[in-house]
Design a protein around this motif. Structure first.
Motif, PDB file in Angstrom:
ATOM      1  N   TYR A  86       0.821  -1.371   0.073  1.00  0.00           N
ATOM      2  CA  TYR A  86       0.107   0.100   0.175  1.00  0.00           C
ATOM      3  C   TYR A  86       0.901   1.274  -0.063  1.00  0.00           C
ATOM      4  O   TYR A  86       2.064   1.050   0.484  1.00  0.00           O
ATOM      5  N   LEU A 114      -2.293   7.581   0.803  1.00  0.00           N
ATOM      6  CA  LEU A 114      -3.032   8.652  -0.021  1.00  0.00           C
ATOM      7  C   LEU A 114      -3.059   9.890   0.739  1.00  0.00           C
ATOM      8  O   LEU A 114      -3.844   9.803   1.900  1.00  0.00           O
ATOM      9  N   THR A 159       0.889  12.605  -2.122  1.00  0.00           N
ATOM     10  CA  THR A 159       0.892  11.634  -3.261  1.00  0.00           C
ATOM     11  C   THR A 159      -0.239  11.549  -4.019  1.00  0.00           C
ATOM     12  O   THR A 159      -0.232  10.992  -5.048  1.00  0.00           O
ATOM     13  N   GLN A 160      -1.467  12.159  -3.654  1.00  0.00           N
ATOM     14  CA  GLN A 160      -2.843  12.331  -4.351  1.00  0.00           C
ATOM     15  C   GLN A 160      -2.496  12.443  -5.977  1.00  0.00           C
ATOM     16  O   GLN A 160      -3.197  11.629  -6.657  1.00  0.00           O
ATOM     17  N   VAL A 166       1.013   9.575  -7.637  1.00  0.00           N
ATOM     18  CA  VAL A 166       1.078   8.140  -7.773  1.00  0.00           C
ATOM     19  C   VAL A 166       0.161   7.732  -8.714  1.00  0.00           C
ATOM     20  O   VAL A 166      -1.004   8.197  -8.881  1.00  0.00           O
ATOM     21  N   ASP A 167       0.810   6.665  -9.390  1.00  0.00           N
ATOM     22  CA  ASP A 167      -0.368   5.991 -10.289  1.00  0.00           C
ATOM     23  C   ASP A 167      -1.186   4.923  -9.586  1.00  0.00           C
ATOM     24  O   ASP A 167      -0.921   3.744  -9.418  1.00  0.00           O
ATOM     25  N   TRP A 168      -2.322   5.272  -9.041  1.00  0.00           N
ATOM     26  CA  TRP A 168      -3.261   4.546  -8.204  1.00  0.00           C
ATOM     27  C   TRP A 168      -3.828   3.282  -8.805  1.00  0.00           C
ATOM     28  O   TRP A 168      -4.270   3.428 -10.117  1.00  0.00           O
ATOM     29  N   GLY A 169      -3.989   2.276  -8.515  1.00  0.00           N
ATOM     30  CA  GLY A 169      -4.638   1.286  -8.681  1.00  0.00           C
ATOM     31  C   GLY A 169      -4.271  -0.126  -8.181  1.00  0.00           C
ATOM     32  O   GLY A 169      -4.054  -0.298  -6.952  1.00  0.00           O
ATOM     33  N   ASN A 191      -0.369   0.181  -6.747  1.00  0.00           N
ATOM     34  CA  ASN A 191      -0.419   1.024  -5.843  1.00  0.00           C
ATOM     35  C   ASN A 191      -1.555   1.460  -5.287  1.00  0.00           C
ATOM     36  O   ASN A 191      -2.372   2.049  -5.549  1.00  0.00           O
ATOM     37  N   ILE A 192      -1.788   0.438  -4.165  1.00  0.00           N
ATOM     38  CA  ILE A 192      -3.168   0.609  -3.461  1.00  0.00           C
ATOM     39  C   ILE A 192      -3.153   1.702  -2.426  1.00  0.00           C
ATOM     40  O   ILE A 192      -2.212   1.718  -1.698  1.00  0.00           O
ATOM     41  N   PRO A 193      -4.023   2.404  -2.600  1.00  0.00           N
ATOM     42  CA  PRO A 193      -4.203   3.476  -1.482  1.00  0.00           C
ATOM     43  C   PRO A 193      -4.548   3.266  -0.118  1.00  0.00           C
ATOM     44  O   PRO A 193      -5.426   2.003  -0.032  1.00  0.00           O
ATOM     45  N   PRO A 249       5.816   3.767  -8.085  1.00  0.00           N
ATOM     46  CA  PRO A 249       4.824   4.528  -7.652  1.00  0.00           C
ATOM     47  C   PRO A 249       4.090   5.354  -8.669  1.00  0.00           C
ATOM     48  O   PRO A 249       2.885   5.562  -8.915  1.00  0.00           O
TER      49      PRO A 249
END
Length: 537
Positions: free
Chosen positions: A80, A83, A87-88, A91-94, A97-99, A417
């Motif tokens: 993880y 968030l 980082t909001q 970061v390439d969230w998904g 990269n789990i928030p 990330p």
């Protein structure tokens, strides 16, 4: 020698009025007085402590054999990133990269700090990054001696003067025996690895796999360094006698450590590097190599590095001996060794080099259709860097028991990330600026897919890389692959010519064509998902 604990009855040295080094470390970590504290122990002291604690056994070469418990590899679905404002938008969230919620992180950190108060702990200062301009100072707390030895092996080791004036950039709590409560803590399971960029903290719990520690630090550097125009890379690196640097990109199990350990070239590092305006620098102070089926004949440098001070993970002894049976995969395929980089005789010090002349993309092709070596144009280099095609090799991740095709952008999406296009853009710019040659190397199957063909012989792969490094392909003819459009050399010293064209290694040409087209269609489908990515090459 018996290692004695350093107890912490107070927060001040009353004779001087200053915090002692151990107390300073505890204050950086924010933990209450633990039951016992062992600060900055030497490798010999950590080995003795591990033996006294029942954490492992000595092999016949003096290495420490340890087991990591339930988790024998990384657990990507339990990684993880917090968030928050820092980082909001970066970061390439998904699914990679789990928030993770800020409040949940604070609550979990408090629980871990309280847990520490009832256990002996091992604290170590360490450094990540051989270039002092981009170095991270680390303060690491573990509850096992062998994991502290792992950190001593894998990170750069500060001098006594540096320790006296140490102020960490990152703190790490690694507590294998601390299990999260998913319902209360917001994790998927009892194990977790959480990166908090604002608080510069990494929390690891519920897993004894020490690789989570090094990959946590790698992820932090991968987030921070692009801000300083440094490209972080999941690659190994070595350097020739003339100063020519080579990079080897690839996921675990594709041969980064093996192929960079070349007796004819100096080793810069085996896994994680940065590329700055000055050249290449290693992030680490050690090597973390797979040892399944290890022999001295095939990999003499790694074999000889497994001695007193090294660690072997999840291996077994030959019955009634203390000899390691490297063919035994009863625990996992992901058996490994950790050792300081200076255990390799020709490691360079400091672990830095100039700009690379040759870059190798290593892929383990489970279809058996990619050529064993191909020269890439700059455009193809960016394409294959973003695709990051390989096969997940058995044991490297939990639940993987045989090779599976996968795409991992930058040959390391699990540790990146930021969006892949940011790293790819930086790589393209550096390739163009410094004129590096880029090669695709298939260390996977030939003569058929997994289960039918066989793995490419290491001796042949080494010969092809050696030829590229020495410029042997500069004057020979190339032919284009009819499906992938890759430029394949027609001859190579010490390699049978028919192996250079993968179709010639199959007994059924039509079956090869069908399998090649199948893989190319997978490439095309992946490319369609990347159409929004615009690169300047």
């Amino acid at each position: 020698m018996v290692v004695e604990a350093v107890r912490q009855p107070s927060t001040l040295d009353f004779e001087t009025g200053f915090l002692t080094p151990t107390e300073k470390a505890l204050s950086f970590l924010g933990v209450p007085d633990p039951k016992e504290v062992y600060f900055q122990l030497s490798p010999a002291e950590l080995i003795e402590a591990a033996l006294l604690n029942g954490e492992g056994h000595l092999t016949d070469t003096g290495a420490l054999m340890c087991a990591t418990g339930t988790y024998t590899g990384r657990s990507p679905k339990d990684r993880y990133v917090v968030l928050d404002d820092s980082t909001q938008n970066e970061v390439d969230w998904g699914t990679v990269n789990i928030p993770f919620d800020e409040t949940a992180f604070d609550r979990l950190q408090r629980k871990m700090r309280n847990f520490v108060g009832y256990h002996p702990v091992y604290i170590r200062y360490a450094l990540a990054g051989a270039d002092p301009r981009y170095q991270l100072k680390l303060c690491i707390l573990t509850t096992s001696a062998w994991q502290n030895l792992f950190c001593s092996n894998m990170f750069l080791r500060p001098t006594e003067d540096e320790i006296a004036d140490f102020k960490p950039d990152f703190t790490i709590l690694a507590l294998p025996d601390f299990n999260a409560d998913p319902a209360e803590d917001g994790t998927r399971g009892t194990n977790f690895s959480i990166l908090n960029m604002s608080k510069r903290t990494i929390l690891i719990g519920g897993t004894g796999y020490a690789g989570e520690i090094k990959k946590g630090v790698f992820s932090a550097l991968n987030f921070l360094l692009p801000r300083q125009n440094v490209l972080p890379m999941h690659c190994s690196a070595n350097v020739g006698a003339s100063g020519d640097v080579a990079l080897f990109f690839g996921l675990s199990g594709t041969g980064k450590t093996t192929l960079s350990a070349d007796p004819e070239r100096g080793l810069i590092g085996d896994d994680e590097h940065g590329w700055s305006e000055r050249g290449i620098f290693n992030f680490e102070g050690g090597c973390y190599a797979k040892v399944v089926d290890l022999t001295r004949e095939c990999e003499p440098q790694i074999y000889d590095a497994i001695r007193y001070g090294a660690i072997v993970e999840n291996t077994r002894f030959v019955p009634n001996t203390h000899m390691v049976d490297y063919a035994d995969t009863s625990i996992t395929e992901n058996t490994r060794t950790s050792y300081p980089i200076n255990f390799i005789d020709n490691a360079v010090n400091p672990s830095t080099g100039g700009h690379p002349q040759n870059i190798f993309f290593l892929t383990c092709d489970a279809f058996g259709v990619l050529p064993p070596i191909a020269r890439l144009t700059p455009e193809q280099a960016m394409d294959y860097f973003l695709l990051g095609y390989t096969a997940k090799v058995a044991g490297t991740e939990m639940g993987v028991t045989e090779p599976q095709t996968t795409f991992s952008a930058c040959f390391g999406a699990a540790f990146m990330p930021r969006p892949a296009r940011e790293y790819a853009q930086m790589l393209g710019e550096k390739i163009r600026e410094h004129g590096a040659n880029v090669w695709l190397i298939n260390t996977g199957w030939t003569g058929g897919p997994y289960g039918v063909g066989q793995r490419m012989k290491l001796a042949y792969t080494r010969a092809m890389i050696r030829a590229a490094l020495k410029g042997a392909f500069d004057t020979i003819a190339f032919t284009d692959h009819p499906v992938f459009g890759l430029a394949m050399p027609t001859t190579c010293p010490d390699v049978p010519a028919h192996l250079l064209d993968p179709r010639q290694t199959w007994t059924d040409g039509d079956a090869y064509d069908a399998k090649a087209q199948d893989l190319n269609e997978r490439f095309q489908a992946k490319r369609e998902k990347l159409t929004a990515t615009t690169l300047t090459v």
